[in-house]
Design a protein around this motif. Structure first.
Motif, PDB file in Angstrom:
ATOM      1  N   LEU A 113       4.818 -10.276  19.202  1.00  8.12           N
ATOM      2  CA  LEU A 113       5.454  -9.380  18.344  1.00  8.12           C
ATOM      3  C   LEU A 113       4.898  -9.443  16.861  1.00  8.12           C
ATOM      4  O   LEU A 113       4.482  -8.155  16.458  1.00  8.12           O
ATOM      5  N   THR A 114       4.340 -10.562  16.468  1.00  5.13           N
ATOM      6  CA  THR A 114       3.383 -10.501  15.191  1.00  5.13           C
ATOM      7  C   THR A 114       2.276  -9.504  15.374  1.00  5.13           C
ATOM      8  O   THR A 114       2.076  -8.840  14.595  1.00  5.13           O
ATOM      9  N   VAL A 115       1.619  -9.565  16.427  1.00  3.93           N
ATOM     10  CA  VAL A 115       0.423  -8.885  16.883  1.00  3.93           C
ATOM     11  C   VAL A 115       0.741  -7.415  16.874  1.00  3.93           C
ATOM     12  O   VAL A 115       0.107  -6.666  16.096  1.00  3.93           O
ATOM     13  N   VAL A 116       1.784  -6.704  17.427  1.00  3.80           N
ATOM     14  CA  VAL A 116       2.406  -5.618  17.444  1.00  3.80           C
ATOM     15  C   VAL A 116       2.702  -5.198  15.955  1.00  3.80           C
ATOM     16  O   VAL A 116       2.487  -4.063  15.671  1.00  3.80           O
ATOM     17  N   LEU A 117       3.427  -5.815  15.335  1.00  4.45           N
ATOM     18  CA  LEU A 117       3.805  -5.680  14.026  1.00  4.45           C
ATOM     19  C   LEU A 117       2.585  -5.506  13.151  1.00  4.45           C
ATOM     20  O   LEU A 117       2.691  -4.411  12.361  1.00  4.45           O
ATOM     21  N   LEU A 118       1.823  -6.394  13.037  1.00  2.37           N
ATOM     22  CA  LEU A 118       0.619  -6.328  12.144  1.00  2.37           C
ATOM     23  C   LEU A 118      -0.159  -5.112  12.625  1.00  2.37           C
ATOM     24  O   LEU A 118      -0.566  -4.431  11.586  1.00  2.37           O
ATOM     25  N   LEU A 119      -0.382  -4.748  13.832  1.00  3.90           N
ATOM     26  CA  LEU A 119      -1.116  -3.549  14.063  1.00  3.90           C
ATOM     27  C   LEU A 119      -0.390  -2.251  13.729  1.00  3.90           C
ATOM     28  O   LEU A 119      -0.997  -1.174  13.274  1.00  3.90           O
ATOM     29  N   THR A 120       0.995  -2.212  14.028  1.00  5.49           N
ATOM     30  CA  THR A 120       1.782  -1.039  13.517  1.00  5.49           C
ATOM     31  C   THR A 120       1.689  -0.944  11.971  1.00  5.49           C
ATOM     32  O   THR A 120       1.587   0.152  11.855  1.00  5.49           O
ATOM     33  N   LEU A 121       1.613  -1.987  11.298  1.00  8.83           N
ATOM     34  CA  LEU A 121       1.903  -1.749   9.892  1.00  8.83           C
ATOM     35  C   LEU A 121       0.353  -1.312   9.537  1.00  8.83           C
ATOM     36  O   LEU A 121       0.194  -0.449   8.612  1.00  8.83           O
ATOM     37  N   ALA A 122      -0.744  -2.066  10.086  1.00 11.12           N
ATOM     38  CA  ALA A 122      -2.119  -1.285   9.777  1.00 11.12           C
ATOM     39  C   ALA A 122      -1.977   0.013  10.064  1.00 11.12           C
ATOM     40  O   ALA A 122      -2.713   1.062   9.106  1.00 11.12           O
ATOM     41  N   ALA A 123      -1.881   0.539  11.282  1.00  5.33           N
ATOM     42  CA  ALA A 123      -2.037   2.022  11.807  1.00  5.33           C
ATOM     43  C   ALA A 123      -1.145   2.729  10.759  1.00  5.33           C
ATOM     44  O   ALA A 123      -1.599   3.937  10.224  1.00  5.33           O
ATOM     45  N   THR A 124       0.266   2.524  10.514  1.00  7.73           N
ATOM     46  CA  THR A 124       1.120   3.242   9.798  1.00  7.73           C
ATOM     47  C   THR A 124       0.531   3.510   8.484  1.00  7.73           C
ATOM     48  O   THR A 124       0.609   4.496   7.800  1.00  7.73           O
ATOM     49  N   SER A 125       0.128   2.587   7.667  1.00  8.62           N
ATOM     50  CA  SER A 125      -0.413   2.627   6.541  1.00  8.62           C
ATOM     51  C   SER A 125      -1.444   3.509   5.956  1.00  8.62           C
ATOM     52  O   SER A 125      -1.438   4.009   4.965  1.00  8.62           O
ATOM     53  N   VAL A 126      -2.262   3.744   7.176  1.00 11.98           N
ATOM     54  CA  VAL A 126      -3.002   4.695   7.054  1.00 11.98           C
ATOM     55  C   VAL A 126      -2.653   6.237   6.509  1.00 11.98           C
ATOM     56  O   VAL A 126      -3.021   7.065   5.562  1.00 11.98           O
ATOM     57  N   PHE A 127      -1.413   6.646   7.138  1.00 11.47           N
ATOM     58  CA  PHE A 127      -0.941   7.975   7.014  1.00 11.47           C
ATOM     59  C   PHE A 127      -0.854   8.183   5.279  1.00 11.47           C
ATOM     60  O   PHE A 127      -1.119   9.006   4.725  1.00 11.47           O
ATOM     61  N   GLY A 128      -0.313   7.145   4.675  1.00 12.94           N
ATOM     62  CA  GLY A 128       0.158   7.092   3.158  1.00 12.94           C
ATOM     63  C   GLY A 128      -1.204   7.188   2.472  1.00 12.94           C
ATOM     64  O   GLY A 128      -1.277   7.642   1.277  1.00 12.94           O
ATOM     65  N   THR A 129      -2.285   6.861   3.195  1.00 10.00           N
ATOM     66  CA  THR A 129      -3.676   7.081   2.136  1.00 10.00           C
ATOM     67  C   THR A 129      -4.004   8.511   2.524  1.00 10.00           C
ATOM     68  O   THR A 129      -5.095   8.801   1.672  1.00 10.00           O
ATOM     69  N   LEU A 130      -3.798   9.269   3.441  1.00 12.80           N
ATOM     70  CA  LEU A 130      -4.357  10.594   3.824  1.00 12.80           C
ATOM     71  C   LEU A 130      -3.482  11.349   3.092  1.00 12.80           C
ATOM     72  O   LEU A 130      -3.984  12.767   2.845  1.00 12.80           O
ATOM     73  N   ILE A 131      -2.138  11.265   3.281  1.00 16.40           N
ATOM     74  CA  ILE A 131      -1.250  12.184   2.870  1.00 16.40           C
ATOM     75  C   ILE A 131      -0.930  11.375   1.166  1.00 16.40           C
ATOM     76  O   ILE A 131      -0.545  10.516   0.996  1.00 16.40           O
ATOM     77  N   PRO A 132      -1.264  12.663   0.172  1.00 13.07           N
ATOM     78  CA  PRO A 132      -0.781  12.102  -1.169  1.00 13.07           C
ATOM     79  C   PRO A 132       0.622  11.743  -1.258  1.00 13.07           C
ATOM     80  O   PRO A 132       1.483  12.415  -0.778  1.00 13.07           O
ATOM     81  N   GLN A 133       0.682  10.825  -1.808  1.00 11.54           N
ATOM     82  CA  GLN A 133       2.193  10.345  -1.996  1.00 11.54           C
ATOM     83  C   GLN A 133       2.963  10.850  -3.261  1.00 11.54           C
ATOM     84  O   GLN A 133       2.262  10.961  -4.454  1.00 11.54           O
ATOM     85  N   MET A 134       4.316  11.078  -3.047  1.00 11.47           N
ATOM     86  CA  MET A 134       4.908  11.367  -4.222  1.00 11.47           C
ATOM     87  C   MET A 134       4.814  12.671  -4.887  1.00 11.47           C
ATOM     88  O   MET A 134       4.835  12.753  -6.253  1.00 11.47           O
TER      89      MET A 134
END
Lengths: 457, 282
Positions: free
Chosen positions: A23-44
């Protein structure tokens, strides 16, 4: 191991779900992968801009997924919550068994387990076993956290260990991550983050919040006494400086210059230099020239205040400053707009462009009026925040570094020295194991053997 | 002699070292490997001298600050730490062949800094946001971390080459001259531990600095976020290895992915809008 003893089926399976490193591995990788979106899409950003970039359909889809403020979205926070649960349950699950190893009065050593190890060094000692025993006892007591001597066949064994506590390092790291998450939560629940623009000479006692765009009143007032900006020769900014006064019930209690990287802290609220801008100037130096005598007069004018013209020719009222004035359809930039009342005449409009000092000649009057200079006026942009979570986060920072260091570079080392009498002397075998850095252990064991061989008896 | 010209020469010294390492590996000429180590040492000395001189020059210009404030300066510092770490490993393991995979990285970093028209080597005064004592701590910790990950990347490539040859059982000569897979695996792991500690310290010093400059220790700026993504990837690697017993190929692949994230944090983020614009080319 650490499950509650009375756990029934579903509870137990929930527990083991959260206790898994998968679960740790899955969560860390999911957090890493999803965090990418917010750096590509301008926030707020503003919805209009998003529609312009992505089109209406994609905009609505992204908005539905909270991708425009994804780091505060429910699903990202859920991931963080799951990670926190995972860390806590994993740690509790494993801690109980580690605890027993770390906080044991009399650690268990088995010669047979050491004898299986290939990490060993051997030498022949000239002294007999009894002498060696009297020398090794103090040596190990001094250099190891724990040691004991047990008789063995005709000789004896020394068991020693150090760094047992380093097994807790990883739990220190986990605790620090939890502290960081708690600190972040405390900050977002009890803190605020806002900004306010304060003109020079102006006092404010409320700020605008960044997230909700609401208003946050302060218990005190902030006055901006002065703002200066200086530049390098290249034109790059050198320093932004605001002189601020804090007022409590109208009484000044603190005065400080703030710069970027040098904020002001007052009663748990931090005030940062964030931006600046120019305000419409209010005081102007006007230049009057008599056409006939060429005499020049200078007078200060303030917006909204009537001044007397030199030589008692009448009066002038500057009604406003316009940054983008125009004259007969032509843009003339910054200009003062006013009303001129010459003695014995009706008031007439007057326009004084800052950039064209001879503009007023066109009016054909006996006196040409021009703007000589003016004081630039600034406002300072202040970031005003309160974050009671910061001490918790900083505590997390310190212990995560300490915890990583312990976990990565320190280990629990266990040593066994077997001494078997042989002739007049004895054969000494040093064996050792560690829970981490196994590659470095043979070197440590051979170094220990060398030291023991050289020990003065 | 100016620091920029010294550092341009260092670029070629690193290039020569990389060539010698490669020649020693391919043609099995151990003396060339030994020479490469000396050349690397000379490069490192020049690199350090260049940094020190640049520091002095900035004081002579009256805008004195540590040479850690823009892309050019970060690249030369990166090459310096990378070479230093390699030389320490070389000394510890006695294996010059690792230089084949690290010296080219130092050369590339220096070449990008010295030769690319996009990277300005001018000494500029510090803008207000960079005027902080945290600048030195933040940049040094981050780049020690990046350099350690770069070395781990080189080791992982070596592991994959060695491992592939071993699997194909054809006993390639080049692969045979690489260290044993177990040694490479352990070294990679050690480098990642080292890098992870410094990346963590780098993120933390950045957060503390951000809190003193902008009033927020974390604002999900793209560079911050990418450093966290990198941290997540290496944290995954460490958990997979220590708790699930992953070794060898899988760790090597994760190390490659991790280094890709490092590169994106370092360079790629400059393509995105954010607060870290001083690290961008220009």
């Amino acid at each position: 191991m650490g499950q509650p003893a009375d756990a029934n089926g579903p509870l137990k399976s929930i527990w083991s779900f959260f206790a898994s490193v998968k679960l740790t591995v899955v969560l860390l990788l999911t957090l890493a992968a999803t965090s990418v979106f917010g750096t590509l899409i301008p926030q707020m950003g503003s919805p209009d801009r998003y529609v312009a970039i992505y089109g209406a359909f994609t905009y609505r889809l992204f908005a539905l997924l909270d991708l425009f403020d994804m780091y505060h979205s429910w699903w990202f926070e859920l991931l963080l919550l799951l990670l926190a649960a995972n860390i806590v349950i994993c740690s509790v699950d494993r801690l109980s068994s580690v605890w027993k190893i770390v906080f044991v009065k009399k650690p268990r050593f088995k010669l047979s387990q050491f004898q299986k190890l290939s990490t060993r060094a051997q030498f022949a000692a000239k002294q007999d076993a009894d002498r060696l025993k009297s020398a090794y006892g103090p040596y190990f007591a001094k250099h190891f956290h724990y040691s004991r001597i047990e008789p063995h066949e005709k000789g004896f064994c020394v068991f020693a260990e150090k760094g047992r506590w380093t097994r807790l390092g990883v739990y220190i790291v986990h605790l620090s991550v939890i502290l960081l998450l708690i600190g972040g939560l405390v900050g977002s629940l009890l803190g605020f983050d806002g900004f306010v623009n304060v003109g020079e000479g102006v006092t404010v006692d409320r700020i605008r919040l960044r997230s909700s765009k609401g208003i946050q009143p302060l218990d005190f007032a902030i006055r901006c006494d002065d703002f200066t900006v200086t530049f390098y020769k290249s034109g790059a900014p050198k320093e932004y400086r605001s002189t601020l006064t804090i007022l409590e019930k109208g009484r000044p209690v603190m005065k400080k210059d703030i710069l970027v990287n040098h904020p002001l802290n007052y009663r748990g609220i931090n005030i940062y230099q964030a931006s600046y801008g120019t305000l419409a100037p209010q005081k102007f130096q006007l230049r009057f020239q008599d056409k006939a005598s060429k005499m020049v007069f200078k007078k200060q004018a303030v917006i909204g205040r009537t001044i007397e013209l030199p030589e008692s020719r009448g009066s002038l009222l500057i009604t406003k400053y316009s940054a983008t004035a125009s004259f007969r359809g032509h843009a003339i930039g910054e200009a003062l707009v006013g009303r001129l009342t010459l003695k014995g005449h009706a008031p007439q409009p007057i326009l004084l462009p800052l950039r064209f000092p001879s503009f007023d000649k066109m009016r054909g009057g006996a006196m040409v009026i021009a703007v000589d200079s003016y004081d630039p006026r600034y406002y300072t942009g202040l970031q005003v925040t309160r974050d009671p979570g910061v001490p918790i986060v900083y505590a997390g920072f310190i212990i995560i570094i300490a915890g990583c260091f312990i976990t990565f570079f320190l280990s629990h080392q266990r040593i066994c020295v077997q001494v078997i009498p042989k002739g007049k002397g004895a054969v000494v075998t040093v064996m050792g194991t560690s829970n981490k850095n196994k590659i470095g252990m043979p070197q440590k064991v051979s170094q220990l053997a060398k030291k023991l061989a050289k020990l003065k008896l | 002699m100016t620091s920029s010209s010294i550092l341009s020469i260092v670029t070629f010294i690193y290039g020569l070292a990389a060539f010698l390492y490669l020649a020693a590996w391919v043609f099995k000429k151990p003396p060339a490997g030994q020479t490469a180590v000396w050349v690397s040492l000379a490069g490192l000395a020049g690199n350090l001298a260049g940094i020190a001189l640049r520091w002095r020059e900035s004081y002579q210009m009256g805008i004195g600050h540590a040479p850690l404030s823009n892309l050019y300066e970060s690249l030369i510092f990166f090459a310096c730490v990378l070479t230093l770490i390699y030389l320490v490993i070389d000394r510890r393991t006695g294996s010059h062949v690792i230089g084949v995979f690290t010296a080219p990285l130092a050369f590339l970093a220096m070449a990008y800094a010295s030769l690319s028209p996009q990277v300005s080597n001018r000494i500029e005064p510090l803008i207000p946001a960079l005027k902080s004592n945290w600048l030195i701590a933040h940049v040094i910790t981050c780049f020690i971390g990046y350099s350690a990950f770069a070395v781990a990347f080189g080791l992982s490539i070596m592991y994959l080459i060695k491992n592939r040859e071993a699997a194909a059982a054809q006993g390639g000569v080049l692969a045979a001259r690489l260290p044993e897979t177990a040694v490479l695996d352990e070294l990679t792991h050690r480098m990642i531990l080292f890098g992870f500690l410094f990346l963590t310290a780098g993120i933390i010093t950045g957060a503390v600095w951000a809190n003193s400059a902008w009033g927020k220790y974390w604002s999900w700026d793209p560079k911050e976020t990418w450093s966290l993504i990198t941290w997540f990837i290496y944290a995954t690697l460490l958990h997979a290895r220590l708790m699930r017993g992953w070794h060898g190929k899988r760790i090597a692949v994760l190390s490659l992915i991790g280094f890709t994230a490092v590169l994106f944090t370092y360079f790629g983020v400059n393509l995105l809008p954010g607060l870290h614009s001083y690290g961008a080319p220009g």
